[in-house]
Design an enzyme around this catalytic site. Sequence first.
Site, PDB file in Angstrom:
ATOM      1  CE  LYS A 196      -1.773   2.786   2.879  1.00 36.20           C
ATOM      2  NZ  LYS A 196      -1.605   4.051   2.110  1.00 36.20           N
ATOM      3  CD  GLU A 271      13.443   0.402   9.141  1.00 34.88           C
ATOM      4  OE1 GLU A 271      13.978   1.275   9.839  1.00 34.88           O
ATOM      5  OE2 GLU A 271      13.953  -0.701   8.905  1.00 34.88           O
ATOM      6  CB  CYS A 305      13.035   8.479   8.995  1.00 34.64           C
ATOM      7  SG  CYS A 305      13.852   7.413   7.808  1.00 34.64           S
ATOM      8  CD  GLU A 402      10.162  12.165  12.203  1.00 37.85           C
ATOM      9  OE1 GLU A 402       9.051  11.610  12.243  1.00 37.85           O
ATOM     10  OE2 GLU A 402      11.177  11.613  11.751  1.00 37.85           O
TER      11      GLU A 402
HETATM   12  P1  NAI Z   1       1.851   8.244   8.440  1.00 39.48           P
HETATM   13  O1  NAI Z   1       2.629   7.409   9.372  1.00 39.48           O
HETATM   14  O2  NAI Z   1       0.422   8.555   8.805  1.00 39.48           O
HETATM   15  O3  NAI Z   1       1.809   7.561   6.981  1.00 39.48           O
HETATM   16  C1  NAI Z   1       2.711   6.600   6.501  1.00 39.48           C
HETATM   17  C2  NAI Z   1       1.945   5.469   5.826  1.00 39.48           C
HETATM   18  O4  NAI Z   1       1.090   4.858   6.771  1.00 39.48           O
HETATM   19  C3  NAI Z   1       1.037   5.896   4.671  1.00 39.48           C
HETATM   20  O5  NAI Z   1       1.015   4.897   3.683  1.00 39.48           O
HETATM   21  C4  NAI Z   1      -0.321   5.976   5.338  1.00 39.48           C
HETATM   22  O6  NAI Z   1      -1.389   5.813   4.433  1.00 39.48           O
HETATM   23  C5  NAI Z   1      -0.249   4.827   6.303  1.00 39.48           C
HETATM   24  N1  NAI Z   1      -1.154   4.905   7.460  1.00 39.48           N
HETATM   25  C6  NAI Z   1      -1.592   6.025   8.096  1.00 39.48           C
HETATM   26  N2  NAI Z   1      -2.425   5.683   9.105  1.00 39.48           N
HETATM   27  C7  NAI Z   1      -2.509   4.335   9.113  1.00 39.48           C
HETATM   28  C8  NAI Z   1      -3.195   3.391   9.921  1.00 39.48           C
HETATM   29  N3  NAI Z   1      -3.995   3.773  10.919  1.00 39.48           N
HETATM   30  N4  NAI Z   1      -3.039   2.072   9.661  1.00 39.48           N
HETATM   31  C9  NAI Z   1      -2.236   1.667   8.659  1.00 39.48           C
HETATM   32  N5  NAI Z   1      -1.571   2.514   7.852  1.00 39.48           N
HETATM   33  C10 NAI Z   1      -1.695   3.832   8.076  1.00 39.48           C
HETATM   34  O7  NAI Z   1       2.639   9.576   8.202  1.00 39.48           O
HETATM   35  P2  NAI Z   1       2.065  10.996   7.679  1.00 39.48           P
HETATM   36  O8  NAI Z   1       0.759  11.283   8.343  1.00 39.48           O
HETATM   37  O9  NAI Z   1       2.093  10.974   6.226  1.00 39.48           O
HETATM   38  O10 NAI Z   1       3.166  11.985   8.228  1.00 39.48           O
HETATM   39  C11 NAI Z   1       3.120  12.418   9.573  1.00 39.48           C
HETATM   40  C12 NAI Z   1       4.487  12.440  10.178  1.00 39.48           C
HETATM   41  O11 NAI Z   1       5.003  11.117  10.210  1.00 39.48           O
HETATM   42  C13 NAI Z   1       5.540  13.225   9.438  1.00 39.48           C
HETATM   43  O12 NAI Z   1       5.490  14.580   9.733  1.00 39.48           O
HETATM   44  C14 NAI Z   1       6.793  12.569   9.941  1.00 39.48           C
HETATM   45  O13 NAI Z   1       7.129  13.090  11.189  1.00 39.48           O
HETATM   46  C15 NAI Z   1       6.409  11.127  10.103  1.00 39.48           C
HETATM   47  N6  NAI Z   1       6.816  10.305   8.943  1.00 39.48           N
HETATM   48  C16 NAI Z   1       7.947   9.558   9.050  1.00 39.48           C
HETATM   49  C17 NAI Z   1       8.399   8.841   7.971  1.00 39.48           C
HETATM   50  C18 NAI Z   1       9.631   8.018   8.050  1.00 39.48           C
HETATM   51  O14 NAI Z   1      10.274   7.792   7.034  1.00 39.48           O
HETATM   52  N7  NAI Z   1       9.984   7.484   9.191  1.00 39.48           N
HETATM   53  C19 NAI Z   1       7.729   8.884   6.674  1.00 39.48           C
HETATM   54  C20 NAI Z   1       6.505   9.654   6.681  1.00 39.48           C
HETATM   55  C21 NAI Z   1       6.105  10.347   7.783  1.00 39.48           C
END
Ligand code: NAI
Length: 498
Positions: A196, A271, A305, A402
Amino acid sequence: MATTAAPIQLENSVTEFLGKPRKMLIGGKWVEAASGKTFDTINAATGEVLARVAEGDREDIDRAVQAARRAFEQGPWPETPPSERARLLWRLSDLVDQHREELAQLETLDNGKPLFFSRIVDVPTVIEVFRYMAGWATKVEGNTIPISMPGAKYFAYTLREPVGVAGQIIPWNFPLIMAAWKLAPALAVGCTVVLKPAEQTPLTALRLGELIQEAGFPDGVVNIVPGYGETAGAALAAHPGVDKVAFTGSTEVGKLIATAATGNLKKVSLELGGKSPNVVFADADLDSAIPGSANAIFFNQGQICTAGSRLFVHKSIFDKVVDGVAEQTKHFTVGPGIDPATNLGPLVSKEQLDRVCGYLESGAREGAKAVVGGRKIGGTGYFVEPTVLVDVKPQMKVVREEIFGPVVTAIPFSDPDEVMTFANDTVYGLASAIWTRDLSKAHRMAAKLRAGTVWINCYNVFDPALPFGGYKQSGWGREMGHAALELYTETKSVCAQL
Ligand code: NAI
Ligand code: MG
């Protein structure tokens, strides 16, 4: 800091790809969502709609998991020898290579990142990851085990078998690289997958799906279901037919994934976020430490990240380093990523822009001072100024949380032990860096840092062979390298009495 807007000529294949609503890949067929719903993906540089994409939900995830299960148990995939899995992965990497420019342009339009980086970082990394993991496909080995039980003779050995159906949920900051990091090891060992992509950036994963078919992977081995996290993502994490879930994204959602996985105790790897310390000692070579520290925070607009978001500098060189990092921002050409001259693009979305601006306001309110930057860049698109904050205190939100944007907090220190305590004072433990000419100090400090990666006199160096992952709330498990194979295999002990 200059701004520019000159666009390039898009590849015909990119225009064609964007011209049609994109479907999802289930069981080897491109299909609409069961609900018929679609969502828009947005051009980060303009805020305009880029393409319409099928919106997967619980029912689509369920169909995709069934297709992946069938492909895992029946048909050609379980009978495909390791050497053939290696060939398929290598063929896929060649196809990515042949479509380099197209994929780079799509990535830039969808995510916003400078084309310059999509071309030299994102696409080449994807090619290398598939090639590296192709090599492992033929080297997933067990052991022979001496048995000491009295009374009989035994012959015992272990097998490493694919864990089964893997659900993989990836973020928007490196959409294609994250797809490759997840898919390559799973396919190398013989798993099947439901992937996904993030709702902000589904396009390159969908194009990769077409290349996966062209490479000749059997139907159902890779299924790609775009959709929102709360619906499609949550359904995948909770699905009883999924044997393993792999996630990259926020720590907050990582905890939800771990909880959702308890239903069938599927294996979990995560991660997650970071607040990585970047430590510049008084004896550092500043000609590399200053640009290196700027790169540590500003690469990918800080949306990485591993971002070196807490810059610790010895007090004797504090002003010099902070001014030097601030000075580096003057060399940025800020603009739409699709302009090849741009080296700092927009953030991915309005939501991310609001988050980052929220942190800038909170920093200012709590007394942090911006040496450079500190504001949104007006006009269209989601642009924010590269920012260096000083006068920060350990309890401030900008120091603890973050930000995931081009914002670094700079903090002076006086002795090495003190700075290691500061550096480790975080719930995260993903990455870290040390800049010093003293080899012995560098390795002493590397041992003290509670982080999955320590860079010495460099930053953001990744390699398909180098395990990557986090301590503490930065995650579970290690991707890349041999370690990635362990995420996607089970060990079976076979013991025969002779
Ligand atoms: P997120 O963690 O919500 O999204 C990442 C992935 O998880 C996307 O594919 C999203 O559709 C999915 N997702 C979201 N909620 C979910 C759930 N309840 N169950 C299963 N999958 C789910 O991150 P978002 O909202 O895009 O960004 C928010 C913050 O997260 C950013 O500001 C950053 O701090 C952090 N982040 C960290 C990343 C990393 O590489 N470690 C990458 C993206 C965001
Ligand atoms: Mg979210």
